[in-house]
Enzyme design. Structure first.
Site, PDB file in Angstrom:
ATOM      1  N   ASP A 103     -43.723 -28.741 -27.112  1.00  0.00           N
ATOM      2  CA  ASP A 103     -44.750 -28.860 -28.153  1.00  0.00           C
ATOM      3  C   ASP A 103     -45.255 -30.295 -28.270  1.00  0.00           C
ATOM      4  O   ASP A 103     -44.567 -31.243 -27.866  1.00  0.00           O
ATOM      5  CB  ASP A 103     -44.233 -28.352 -29.515  1.00  0.00           C
ATOM      6  N   GLU A 168     -39.755 -29.240 -31.443  1.00  0.00           N
ATOM      7  CA  GLU A 168     -39.186 -30.583 -31.691  1.00  0.00           C
ATOM      8  C   GLU A 168     -40.043 -31.391 -32.643  1.00  0.00           C
ATOM      9  O   GLU A 168     -39.543 -32.102 -33.499  1.00  0.00           O
ATOM     10  CB  GLU A 168     -39.033 -31.339 -30.362  1.00  0.00           C
TER      11      GLU A 168
HETATM   12  C1  LIG Z   1     -36.225 -35.454 -39.191  1.00  0.00           C
HETATM   13  S1  LIG Z   1     -37.330 -34.243 -38.765  1.00  0.00           S
HETATM   14  C2  LIG Z   1     -38.686 -35.140 -38.140  1.00  0.00           C
HETATM   15  C3  LIG Z   1     -38.625 -35.439 -36.723  1.00  0.00           C
HETATM   16  C4  LIG Z   1     -39.696 -36.372 -36.261  1.00  0.00           C
HETATM   17  N1  LIG Z   1     -39.607 -36.484 -34.826  1.00  0.00           N
HETATM   18  C5  LIG Z   1     -40.607 -36.999 -34.077  1.00  0.00           C
HETATM   19  O1  LIG Z   1     -41.534 -37.627 -34.500  1.00  0.00           O
HETATM   20  C6  LIG Z   1     -39.564 -37.721 -36.968  1.00  0.00           C
HETATM   21  O2  LIG Z   1     -40.200 -37.876 -38.017  1.00  0.00           O
HETATM   22  O3  LIG Z   1     -38.841 -38.607 -36.519  1.00  0.00           O
HETATM   23 ZN   LIG Z   2     -41.071 -36.205 -28.341  1.00  0.00          ZN
HETATM   24 ZN   LIG Z   3     -43.182 -36.753 -30.827  1.00  0.00          ZN
END
Ligand SMILES: CSCC[C@H](NC=O)C(=O)O
Ligand SMILES: [Zn+2]
Ligand SMILES: [Zn+2]
Length: 429
Positions: A103, A168
């Site tokens: 994604d 993700e």
């Molecule tokens: C803790 S859930 C969120 C996950 C997200 N990951 C990528 O950007 C981030 O904000 O880091």
């Molecule tokens: Zn990523």
């Molecule tokens: Zn990302």
């Protein structure tokens, strides 16, 4: 009619030119690895409605082409993890998992030079697309490194699993978080994981051995309501002011700590951002309740209990009726060993040295699916082999150059044999 063409027309013209050039070049000389990568970029696996079906159909074709078995695991209706497996000569040994998510985050077309889902390659060989860095490049680099090794007739003791997960970018709650708890994951017998990292604008490559804990907290302030023309005492707003000052005051200190030390990186300090404010009724009504939401990222070296006590004391000091609630509270602080005596890190770092890669180890500033893997005790390294590349994940005009992308395949073609040949570790004997 205006003679000046609109931004959109200019973009379209640029896109058409670049496409024409790209197609011409492609007919002449584009390498199949690059063509496959661009094909993957064109699949709209973009939130909020990712087209996972097309991604799975694409991966099924990739597996057939590699002549490797593919398995699908339904995590939730229409959320499927795909595993392509190259079995090792000693499948009893624990495997190496090569993870990538399919994604991508939304893209705002009006801010892009080219359509974010056209995978345009410009005259300099830069390939633009949502997911060019995060992380469709990595998924295809794994595939192409494996193809090359197989074509060369190589075989290694340990099994390599290519894992493609959904969800993700929205937290992995319906993706990796579910998959790691499944019997099917256990059956993969994973011993070591490679997952995503970040580009590095210099000659060096950044490698991540841990990540910061993500805390999303909402602080609710209550107080006396009343008419907007009066000096009401003990208001929610005065308490909110103290809360914002305390949280953002701490933010300033952490920022200063980062700015004053050349060896500190973002992953070594705590970031605090006020991301939402809620409340209020109308201009002339002093509200009985106001709230502020913060995105806080805490490095693994910080004592989380002590940090929560700090938040608690800021709330207490802001006055009565101030409470906080977590929407997200990562408590696992596991990091992966970067000791030369660790068999996995030892193999990874030795092969990087052999290839003359300048590797910098850091804590990942945001959250990736690696946290679910580290949480169950697996060593996981975040590595997206992109040097000499600006960090553009989630940004407009995300791109990677063809040369860097192809070099990344060479890098994996060096690293994967080393990892898949790590001799039996003590737990396996
Ligand atoms: C803790 S859930 C969120 C996950 C997200 N990951 C990528 O950007 C981030 O904000 O880091
Ligand atoms: Zn990523
Ligand atoms: Zn990302």
């Amino acid at each position: 009619m205006s003679l000046q063409s609109s931004g959109r027309q200019q973009r379209e013209a640029r896109g058409a030119n670049a496409r024409a050039e790209g197609q011409q070049q492609q007919q002449e000389e584009e390498r199949r690895e690059v063509t496959l990568f661009r094909e993957y970029l064109r699949i709209r696996t973009v939130h909020p409605e990712p087209d996972y079906d097309s991604a799975i159909a694409f991966l099924e074709r990739v597996a057939i082409d590699l002549d490797l078995p593919l398995k699908k695991y339904e995590l939730e209706p229409s959320l499927i993890a795909v595993v392509i497996t190259w079995e090792g000569s000693n499948p009893a040994l624990r495997s190496v998992l090569l993870n990538s998510h399919t994604d991508v985050v939304p893209a705002f077309q009006e801010h892009w030079q080219y359509d974010p889902f056209e995978a345009v390659k410009d005259a300099e060989g830069n390939i633009y697309g949502r997911g060019a860095q995060d992380m469709k490049s990595v998924g295809i680099q794994y595939v192409e490194a494996i193809r090359r090794l197989r074509d060369e007739g190589k075989r290694f003791p340990r099994t390599l699993h290519l894992l493609f997960v959904p969800d993700e970018e929205v937290g992995g709650f319906r993706g990796m978080s579910l998959f790691v708890k499944s019997p099917e994951f256990k059956a993969l017998n994973v011993g070591f994981v490679l997952d995503e990292g970040l580009a590095n604008p210099t000659d060096a490559y950044t490698v991540f051995y841990g990540e910061r804990s993500c805390w999303w907290v909402t602080v609710k302030c209550t107080g006396h309501p009343g008419h907007g023309s009066r000096f009401i005492t003990n208001t929610a707003a005065e308490k909110l002011q103290k809360i914002i000052n305390a949280f953002l005051g701490f933010r300033e200190k952490e920022k200063a700590r980062l700015d004053c030390s050349a060896c500190m990186t973002l992953g070594d300090v705590t970031t605090v951002n006020l991301t939402m404010v809620h409340g209020g009724v109308q201009y002339n009504v002093v509200p009985a309740e106001l709230a502020a939401s913060f995105d806080i990222r805490v490095p693994p070296a910080v004592d989380l209990q002590a940090f929560e006590q700090q938040l608690e004391s800021w709330c207490r000091e802001a006055g009565d009726g101030v409470t906080y609630e977590f929407a997200q509270k990562g408590m696992d602080q596991s990091v992966t060993s970067t000791s030369e005596s660790d068999p996995w890190w030892g193999a990874f770092s030795a092969v990087c040295r052999d290839m003359n890669l300048d590797v910098k180890t850091e804590i990942f500033p945001a959250a990736t699916d690696s946290r679910y893997l580290r949480e169950i005790g697996l060593p996981a390294i975040g590595f997206s082999p992109m040097n000499r590349t600006p960090i553009l994940l989630h940004d407009h005009n995300e791109f990677v150059s063809e040369a860097v992308f192809l070099r990344g395949i060479d890098v994996y073609a060096g690293i994967l044999p080393a990892l898949a040949s790590v001799p039996a570790v003590p737990a396996e004997q």
